[in-house]
Write an enzyme that holds these catalytic residues in place. Structure first.
Site, PDB file in Angstrom:
ATOM      1  N   ASN A   1       0.847  -1.196   0.000  1.00 46.58           N
ATOM      2  CA  ASN A   1       0.000   0.000   0.000  1.00 46.58           C
ATOM      3  C   ASN A   1       0.888   1.253   0.000  1.00 46.58           C
ATOM      4  O   ASN A   1       1.700   1.444   0.903  1.00 46.58           O
ATOM      5  CB  ASN A   1      -0.889  -0.055   1.253  1.00 46.58           C
TER       6      ASN A   1
ATOM      7  N   HIS B   1       0.911   6.249   1.851  1.00 44.72           N
ATOM      8  CA  HIS B   1       1.629   7.204   2.691  1.00 44.72           C
ATOM      9  C   HIS B   1       2.821   7.860   1.999  1.00 44.72           C
ATOM     10  O   HIS B   1       3.388   8.817   2.526  1.00 44.72           O
ATOM     11  CB  HIS B   1       1.975   6.573   4.032  1.00 44.72           C
TER      12      HIS B   1
ATOM     13  N   ARG C   1      -6.981  12.801   1.056  1.00 46.36           N
ATOM     14  CA  ARG C   1      -5.891  13.241   1.942  1.00 46.36           C
ATOM     15  C   ARG C   1      -4.531  12.697   1.523  1.00 46.36           C
ATOM     16  O   ARG C   1      -3.513  13.243   1.870  1.00 46.36           O
ATOM     17  CB  ARG C   1      -6.181  12.873   3.391  1.00 46.36           C
TER      18      ARG C   1
ATOM     19  N   GLU D   1      -8.705   0.482  -3.013  1.00 46.28           N
ATOM     20  CA  GLU D   1      -9.516   0.520  -1.790  1.00 46.28           C
ATOM     21  C   GLU D   1     -10.438   1.726  -1.835  1.00 46.28           C
ATOM     22  O   GLU D   1     -10.001   2.837  -2.153  1.00 46.28           O
ATOM     23  CB  GLU D   1      -8.624   0.656  -0.559  1.00 46.28           C
TER      24      GLU D   1
HETATM   25  N1  PXP Z   1      -5.869  -3.245   4.068  1.00 43.03           N
HETATM   26  C1  PXP Z   1      -6.859  -2.318   4.119  1.00 43.03           C
HETATM   27  C2  PXP Z   1      -8.223  -2.722   3.705  1.00 43.03           C
HETATM   28  C3  PXP Z   1      -6.585  -0.991   4.512  1.00 43.03           C
HETATM   29  O1  PXP Z   1      -7.584  -0.089   4.561  1.00 43.03           O
HETATM   30  C4  PXP Z   1      -5.265  -0.632   4.827  1.00 43.03           C
HETATM   31  C5  PXP Z   1      -4.942   0.785   5.185  1.00 43.03           C
HETATM   32  O2  PXP Z   1      -5.218   1.616   4.113  1.00 43.03           O
HETATM   33  C6  PXP Z   1      -4.266  -1.614   4.752  1.00 43.03           C
HETATM   34  C7  PXP Z   1      -4.604  -2.920   4.387  1.00 43.03           C
HETATM   35  C8  PXP Z   1      -2.842  -1.321   5.059  1.00 43.03           C
HETATM   36  O3  PXP Z   1      -2.736  -0.975   6.410  1.00 43.03           O
HETATM   37  P1  PXP Z   1      -1.349  -0.424   6.939  1.00 43.03           P
HETATM   38  O4  PXP Z   1      -1.074   0.833   6.189  1.00 43.03           O
HETATM   39  O5  PXP Z   1      -1.603  -0.208   8.392  1.00 43.03           O
HETATM   40  O6  PXP Z   1      -0.324  -1.485   6.667  1.00 43.03           O
END
Ligand code: PXP
Length: 259
Positions: free
Chosen positions: A14, A17, A56, A77
């Site tokens: 992901n 960030h 954001r 997502e």
């Molecule tokens: N899976 C889902 C469905 C999420 O919403 C998120 C956060 O956006 C993540 C995984 C990843 O979470 P993290 O950033 O805490 O690893």
């Protein structure tokens, strides 16, 4: 419980960030598309990005640019809103993960209340499925929610590992172990209903290793920790290490052929 994993455990990275840092200054750097390409080269099986209602971190143009730039699947997502459904149907990403979303939350704090909104969600995901998107529903490891996800026709569930990871980080080991056992049992339960099971949220090297040994889990989605680690070791190295942690955990649990 199965004695062998159902298949190779995929890693979805992901990159939200990276965009959070970019947006802090309002410019173009660091570029989430570059991060997606680095993730692909480091062995990620997919890129995950959350287009939030308030934009954001990831913004609309990022989604288009990421799809253009990578050859691994995008897991998009999104909240179950009309606006997001339209965007998803326009781009037709490989996968769509439906998450709950509240403006005031810092991150996705809980799983989706599928049981309470069964009808609406069944109608909401139908066109996404028809468009060829693999739809997953982000839920707590809760029997009621898993049953509801199966009833609305979702082929995939992603179990929320946030509580387990929080307990681990806070040293609340009894609660952590109970939550881990619940995740394990609910992964098996989801599989028994014919669902593909994923997991994610808050995972680190340590916590991902524990979840990697659930034989029904086919995919982990990991973001915040990897982007944080990237500050110290680089994104490529952080992803490679995570891949290694996951593979090693499966090999140790199930033997050499398991990873
Ligand atoms: N899976 C889902 C469905 C999420 O919403 C998120 C956060 O956006 C993540 C995984 C990843 O979470 P993290 O950033 O805490 O690893």
């Amino acid at each position: 419980m199965l004695t062998k994993p159902l298949g190779r455990l995929r890693l979805g990275v992901n990159i939200d960030h990276v965009a959070t840092i970019r947006n802090a200054r309002g410019g173009a750097a660091p570029d989430p598309v570059r991060a997606a390409k680095v993730a692909e080269a480091a062995g990620a099986d997919g890129i995950t990005a959350h287009l939030r209602e308030d934009r954001r971190h990831i913004v609309d143009a990022d989604i288009e640019a990421i799809i253009e730039a990578i050859s691994i699947p995008l897991n998009f997502e999104m909240a179950a809103t009309e606006e997001m459904q339209k965007i998803a149907l326009r781009h037709r990403p490989h996968a769509v993960c439906i998450v709950p979303e509240r403006r005031e939350e810092r991150t996705t704090e809980g799983g989706l209340e599928v049981a309470r909104e069964e009808n609406r969600l069944a109608h909401f995901i139908a066109p996404l499925r028809e468009a060829g998107c693999r739809v997953s529903i982000f839920i707590a490891a809760d029997r009621r929610q898993i049953e509801a996800a199966a009833r609305i026709g979702a082929p995939v569930i992603e179990l929320h590992t946030g509580a387990y990871c929080d307990y681990h980080a806070e040293g609340r080991f009894e609660e952590r172990d109970a939550e881990l056992a619940r995740l394990r049992d609910m992964a098996a339960f989801g599989h028994s209903l014919g669902l593909e099971v994923h997991a994610g949220h808050g995972l680190t090297y340590e916590t991902a290793a524990e979840v990697s040994v659930f034989p029904e889990v086919m995919e982990l989605n990991i973001g915040h920790f990897l982007i944080g680690e990237a500050i110290f070791s680089g994104l490529d190295s952080a992803i490679r290490r995570m891949r290694d942690v996951m593979d090693r955990a499966r090999r140790e649990a199930f033997g050499a052929g398991a990873a």
